[in-house]
Structure formats: structure tokens, C-alpha cells
Write an enzyme that holds these catalytic residues in place. Structure first.
Site, mmCIF file in Angstrom:
data_model
loop_
_atom_site.group_PDB
_atom_site.id
_atom_site.type_symbol
_atom_site.label_atom_id
_atom_site.label_comp_id
_atom_site.label_asym_id
_atom_site.label_seq_id
_atom_site.Cartn_x
_atom_site.Cartn_y
_atom_site.Cartn_z
ATOM 1 N N ASN A 13 0.868 -1.187 0.000
ATOM 2 C CA ASN A 13 0.000 0.000 0.000
ATOM 3 C C ASN A 13 0.900 1.230 0.000
ATOM 4 O OD1 ASN A 13 -1.791 2.062 0.524
ATOM 5 N ND2 ASN A 13 -2.375 1.343 2.566
ATOM 6 N N TRP A 14 0.965 1.887 -1.137
ATOM 7 C CA TRP A 14 1.880 3.029 -1.272
ATOM 8 C C TRP A 14 1.313 4.303 -0.634
ATOM 9 C CZ3 TRP A 14 3.964 2.558 -7.062
ATOM 10 C CH2 TRP A 14 4.637 1.344 -7.169
ATOM 11 N N LYS A 15 0.074 4.246 -0.182
ATOM 12 C CA LYS A 15 -0.583 5.405 0.460
ATOM 13 C C LYS A 15 -0.415 6.650 -0.432
ATOM 14 C CE LYS A 15 -0.129 3.121 4.881
ATOM 15 N NZ LYS A 15 0.018 3.177 6.327
ATOM 16 N N HIS A 99 -9.507 0.884 5.156
ATOM 17 C CA HIS A 99 -8.198 1.038 5.786
ATOM 18 C C HIS A 99 -8.351 1.937 7.015
ATOM 19 C CE1 HIS A 99 -4.079 2.272 6.507
ATOM 20 N NE2 HIS A 99 -3.733 1.166 5.878
ATOM 21 N N GLU A 101 -6.699 4.313 8.132
ATOM 22 C CA GLU A 101 -6.540 5.764 7.885
ATOM 23 C C GLU A 101 -7.825 6.347 7.302
ATOM 24 O OE1 GLU A 101 -2.907 5.327 5.698
ATOM 25 O OE2 GLU A 101 -1.924 4.744 7.567
ATOM 26 N N GLU A 171 -5.029 -5.224 10.608
ATOM 27 C CA GLU A 171 -3.997 -4.217 10.849
ATOM 28 C C GLU A 171 -4.273 -3.527 12.182
ATOM 29 O OE1 GLU A 171 -2.053 -2.768 6.967
ATOM 30 O OE2 GLU A 171 -3.879 -1.611 7.207
ATOM 31 N N GLY A 177 2.738 2.170 10.963
ATOM 32 C CA GLY A 177 3.659 3.300 10.828
ATOM 33 C C GLY A 177 4.372 3.662 12.116
ATOM 34 N N SER A 217 3.808 -2.222 10.283
ATOM 35 C CA SER A 217 5.269 -2.227 10.457
ATOM 36 C C SER A 217 5.918 -3.546 10.039
ATOM 37 C CB SER A 217 5.639 -1.870 11.904
ATOM 38 O OG SER A 217 5.188 -0.569 12.223
ATOM 39 N N GLY A 238 2.991 -1.161 4.319
ATOM 40 C CA GLY A 238 2.975 0.273 4.044
ATOM 41 C C GLY A 238 4.378 0.756 3.729
ATOM 42 N N GLY A 239 5.021 1.372 4.720
ATOM 43 C CA GLY A 239 6.331 2.011 4.539
ATOM 44 C C GLY A 239 7.343 1.163 3.772
HETATM 45 P P1 13P Z 1 3.204 0.351 7.745
HETATM 46 O O1 13P Z 1 3.735 -0.921 7.129
HETATM 47 O O2 13P Z 1 3.935 1.573 7.291
HETATM 48 O O3 13P Z 1 3.119 0.223 9.242
HETATM 49 O O4 13P Z 1 1.707 0.524 7.217
HETATM 50 C C1 13P Z 1 0.823 -0.522 7.309
HETATM 51 C C2 13P Z 1 -0.384 -0.193 6.524
HETATM 52 O O5 13P Z 1 -1.160 0.661 6.893
HETATM 53 C C3 13P Z 1 -0.610 -0.923 5.263
HETATM 54 O O6 13P Z 1 -1.889 -0.706 4.780
#
Ligand code: 13P
Length: 262
Positions: A13-15, A99, A101, A171, A177, A217, A238-239
Site C-alpha cells: 500500500n503506497w498510500k 483502511h 486511515e 492491521e 507506521g 510495520s 505500508g512504509g
Molecule cells: P506500515 O507498514 O507503514 O506500518 O503501514 C501498514 C499499513 O497501513 C498498510 O496498509
């Protein structure tokens, strides 16, 4: 030990990151580094603006394309929204729904999650439905209760056949994050619970085929022990998905754990 049949599934997920040239380069590097990694599903989930570009970069490879959100109507006066048929037309096979967020920053509820997941299925997309507790819920011993609520309301009314196309992502919000990952045991407890609930609602066969991802993470260094847990089928990253080596490293570690079970 029972051998699992669910091959690793890893989605990045590149957000809200990467302009077009950067997105194309990252996708190309992942395709290159990941070529030959068979027996796994790899999905890239860039922002809407980069879908077509990334779709072009992964065309002809095993890598699949996904989007980060959708609206539940097919078309109309809904300024700023993007529909399932539009995503399908852009080459998407998957779409994230609910998600954390979106839930925390943009008012997404279990009810909108259900509408969006249904719209995704109708458009021929597989929704990746995200669930997870916040820290206060975990500390208060209410994690499983929260997950039950999210599953019951977010997937309410789905048929057994629908469920065959739904991916669930667990998640924990406190792990996103933050660099703080759930331990394999903590994650497995929730994954096993989700699979049990799916069994109760949709039958044992649907539950044993369901793909349940862990997110929060995830890095190459922690993905192997997480994947060793029997109900963790892969990751929503994510990251670490913004780095080709890191992301492909996670796919490799999941595959290593998967093959060692055989
Ligand atoms: P991180 O891997 O940066 O913690 O993010 C997880 C995430 O929200 C994937 O959708």
C-alpha cells in the site's frame, strides 16, 4: 502438522506517495526483482493518479494492481470519487476497503465499508477489507470484540461465493507506521479468531480458503516468523513497500516460511 494450501499474498500500500516517474521506477524494480517468485500473489496499490502508469509497468508480469479506495455508486455527480467499474477499467484486480486511515481521518464506518466491499465485488474486484483495533481497545481487552463488530457489520449479507473473493487484512492501528509490530502470537490470536468466525458464518471450506493478511510495520526482518503462524497468509505492507528490495525481501521471507512447511 497440517500443511497449508494458501500461498503467500503480499500487497504494497503506497498510500499518498510517489509521483508518476517514481511510481513507474519502483514498479519496474519490483517486477524485475520479483521475477521467478512463483507461488505467491503480489499486488501493488499506488495512489489513483499512478494506477495507469503502474498498470503499464506490471503488464505481462505476475504482479497485480490494486487501488486504495472506491465509491459505491458506479457513476454520477460524486465529485472527487472513483468507482469500481473505473478501477476495473484501469486494470485493477483488488481494492482496499476500510483502511484504518480512511476510518480515522475520513469518517469511514463499518456501514460504508460494507457498501464499498459490495460495490467492489459487483465490479469484479476483490476487496481487501481492513480491520483492526486501536491501542485503547487492545489495552482494555476488547480486541476480539472490536474485530467481531467490524466483521459482522463490514461483511454483513455476503454469500459464501462472495467470500471466496474477499481478502481480509488485520492491521492493529497501534502497529501502523509506528515501528511497533504485533508479535507473531498476538497476530495469530486475531487471525485464528477471524478464521473461526468466517467458519461459523460461511462454513469450514470458505474459512480454510480465506486469505487473511497481517499489516503494521512489516519488514523483511519480521515477516518470516509472522508467516510461520498458520493463519497468517501474507502481508499488507505500508512504509517498507516503497523500497523495492525491502518489499521483495518480504515476499521472499514469506515464501521461505511457506516452502519450509512443505
Ligand atoms: P506500515 O507498514 O507503514 O506500518 O503501514 C501498514 C499499513 O497501513 C498498510 O496498509
Amino acid at each position: 502438522m497440517a500443511v497449508r494450501t494458501r500461498a503467500p499474498f503480499v500487497a504494497g500500500n503506497w498510500k499518498m506517495h510517489l509521483k508518476l516517474a517514481e511510481a513507474a521506477e519502483l514498479a519496474r524494480k519490483i517486477v524485475e526483482a520479483g521475477s521467478g517468485l512463483q507461488a505467491s500473489t503480489v499486488v501493488l496499490i499506488p495512489p489513483f493518479t499512478a494506477l495507469a502508469t503502474v498498470g503499464g509497468a506490471v503488464a505481462g508480469s505476475e504482479v497485480r494492481l490494486g487501488a486504495q479506495d472506491l465509491y459505491w455508486e458506479d457513476q454520477g455527480a460524486f465529485t472527487g470519487e472513483v468507482s469500481g467499474p473505473m478501477l476495473e477499467d484501469t486494470g485493477c484486480s483488488y481494492v482496499l476497503v476500510g483502511h484504518s486511515e480512511r476510518r480515522q481521518l475520513f469518517g469511514e464506518t463499518d456501514e460504508t465499508v460494507a457498501r464499498k466491499a459490495r460495490a467492489a465485488l459487483k465490479a469484479g474486484l476483490s476487496p481487501i477489507v481492513c480491520v483492526g483495533e486501536v491501542l485503547a481497545e487492545r489495552d482494555g481487552g476488547r480486541t476480539l470484540e472490536r474485530i467481531d463488530d467490524q466483521l459482522a457489520r463490514g461483511l454483513g449479507g455476503f454469500s459464501r461465493e462472495d467470500m471466496g473473493r474477499v481478502v481480509i487484512a488485520y492491521e492493529p492501528v497501534w502497529a501502523i507506521g509506528t515501528g511497533r509490530t504485533a508479535s507473531p502470537g498476538q497476530a495469530e490470536e486475531v487471525h485464528a479468531h477471524i478464521r473461526r468466525r468466517l467458519g461459523e458464518s460461511y462454513g469450514n471450506e470458505a474459512a480454510s480458503c480465506a486469505i487473511i493478511l497481517y499489516g503494521g510495520s512489516v519488514k523483511p526482518a519480521n515477516s518470516y516468523p509472522l508467516f510461520q503462524e498458520k493463519d497468517i497468509d501474507g502481508f499488507l505492507v505500508g512504509g517498507a513497500s516503497l523500497d523495492a528490495d525491502g518489499f521483495v525481501g518480504i515476499v521472499r521471507e514469506a515464501l521461505r516460511a511457506y516452502r519450509e512447511e512443505k
